[in-house]
Design a protein around this motif. Structure first.
Motif, short mmCIF file in Angstrom:
data_model
loop_
_atom_site.label_atom_id
_atom_site.label_comp_id
_atom_site.label_asym_id
_atom_site.label_seq_id
_atom_site.Cartn_x
_atom_site.Cartn_y
_atom_site.Cartn_z
N ASP A 89 0.84 -1.21 0.00
CA ASP A 89 0.00 0.00 0.00
C ASP A 89 0.87 1.25 0.00
OD1 ASP A 89 -2.55 -1.30 0.11
OD2 ASP A 89 -2.14 -1.77 2.20
N ARG A 128 2.21 1.91 -3.49
CA ARG A 128 1.16 2.47 -4.35
C ARG A 128 0.88 3.94 -3.99
NH1 ARG A 128 -0.44 -2.93 -4.01
NH2 ARG A 128 -1.48 -2.65 -1.99
N ASP A 177 3.64 6.09 -5.44
CA ASP A 177 3.48 6.22 -6.88
C ASP A 177 2.48 7.30 -7.24
OD1 ASP A 177 5.32 4.27 -7.46
OD2 ASP A 177 3.84 2.65 -7.65
N GLN A 178 1.53 7.51 -6.33
CA GLN A 178 0.49 8.54 -6.56
C GLN A 178 0.87 9.88 -5.94
OE1 GLN A 178 -3.14 6.83 -5.01
NE2 GLN A 178 -2.95 4.98 -6.28
#
Length: 323
Positions: free
Chosen positions: A251, A254, A257-258
């Motif tokens: 998590d 991710r 990455d955002q």
């Protein structure tokens, strides 16, 4: 002197013993059924006895029976005549091994076994022998030729004795509905025992070692909890302590990455809701299957109220010997 042909000798021996085992199938008859019935109905122990090489095979047969749900032990026939016969009762079933069926030490105790009315099963190569005719069930191995070129060393005969013993043990195992978990109870020190007997409660991290943050906690603070507890994850709970979700290393990747702001983003916005949970009474082997199927590395252990009470990861399973 010519060079010994070791390979030819080995191939001949294996071939002769393989043929003896193959022929054994044709010798199975109602006596095998009777032997199985006597052992299945036994309320005591299955006593195995035999002299010399047959005795060595008998010890293995007793061990196989004992580990597959049929309580059993070996009694040396020579020692039986000097006190060890007291180990046998009328509730027991005796399996006597003798290739000739005339082994003196075994023949000596036959009248005593008959007197105490202990059922007698024999494994012999001579259906007309003293032991065979005195038995309630005679299992005939029918070996006419030993693999030994001198015809002296017990080879094919002991191999067929061993195979016949395995056939008895497996027939009883299936009749009793003996399971892999039952087998594990007899082998707690083996890898199978660890896989089938170890529960989640035995290896999970509990109490203060369970990573946990409340709903609304900033991601930055949640990461500190992940680091402190060193499980690569943290649970997220509501004000009543009930599980809302899980936040893992995956998590975090991710979220990065955002370009999520660690200082201002609440954990609720990036967590995996609910998460995969197990009961503390579940087997550790089940956890391995779940992790592999879902391609995850951690599990949350919850109680009946859906409150986290433990956690474990793949490393814990590896450390416990489940993998």
């Amino acid at each position: 002197m010519s060079q010994p042909d070791f390979l030819s000798s080995a191939r001949r021996t294996i071939q002769l013993e393989a043929e003896a085992v193959s022929d054994l199938v044709s010798h199975l008859d109602e006596n095998f059924i009777r032997a199985c019935e006597l052992m299945f109905q036994c309320t005591g122990r299955i006593i195995v006895t035999g002299m010399g090489k047959s005795g060595h095979i008998g010890k293995k047969i007793a061990a196989t029976l004992a580990s597959t749900g049929s309580p059993s032990f070996f009694v040396h026939p020579g020692e039986a005549s000097h006190g060890d016969l007291g180990m046998i009762t009328s509730n027991d079933v005796v399996i006597a091994l003798s290739n000739s069926g005339e082994t003196a030490e075994v023949a000596t105790i036959i009248p005593l076994l008959k007197r105490m009315k202990a059922p007698l099963i024999s494994i012999t190569a001579n259906a007309d022998s003293t032991l065979s005719t005195a038995s309630d069930a005679n299992l005939h191995i029918g070996v006419e030729k030993e693999a030994c070129p001198l015809g002296l060393a017990p080879t094919s005969s002991t191999t067929t004795q061993l195979v016949l013993g395995d056939a008895l043990a497996i027939a009883l195992l299936e009749a009793r509905g003996f399971s892999a978990e039952d087998f594990a109870f007899s082998h707690p020190g083996g890898s199978l025992g660890r896989k089938l007997l170890l529960k989640v409660s035995d290896i999970m991290h509990a109490d203060q070692d369970v990573p946990e943050v409340e709903s609304g906690t900033l991601l930055q603070e949640a990461l500190l909890e992940v680091t402190r507890k060193r499980l690569g994850m943290t649970t997220i709970v509501d004000k009543d302590g009930k599980l809302l979700g899980i936040f893992t290393d995956g998590d975090l990747r991710r979220a990065l990455d955002q370009n999520v702001d660690l200082k201002t983003t609440a954990i609720d916005n990036v967590m995996t809701r609910k998460g995969t949970t197990v009961s503390s009474e579940a087997l550790a082997a089940e956890c391995l299957q779940i992790m592999e199927a879902k391609k995850i590395n951690a599990l949350i252990v919850t109680d009946e109220s859906n409150r986290p009470i433990g956690a474990l990861n793949m490393h814990d399973l590896l450390k416990a010997g489940v993998i």
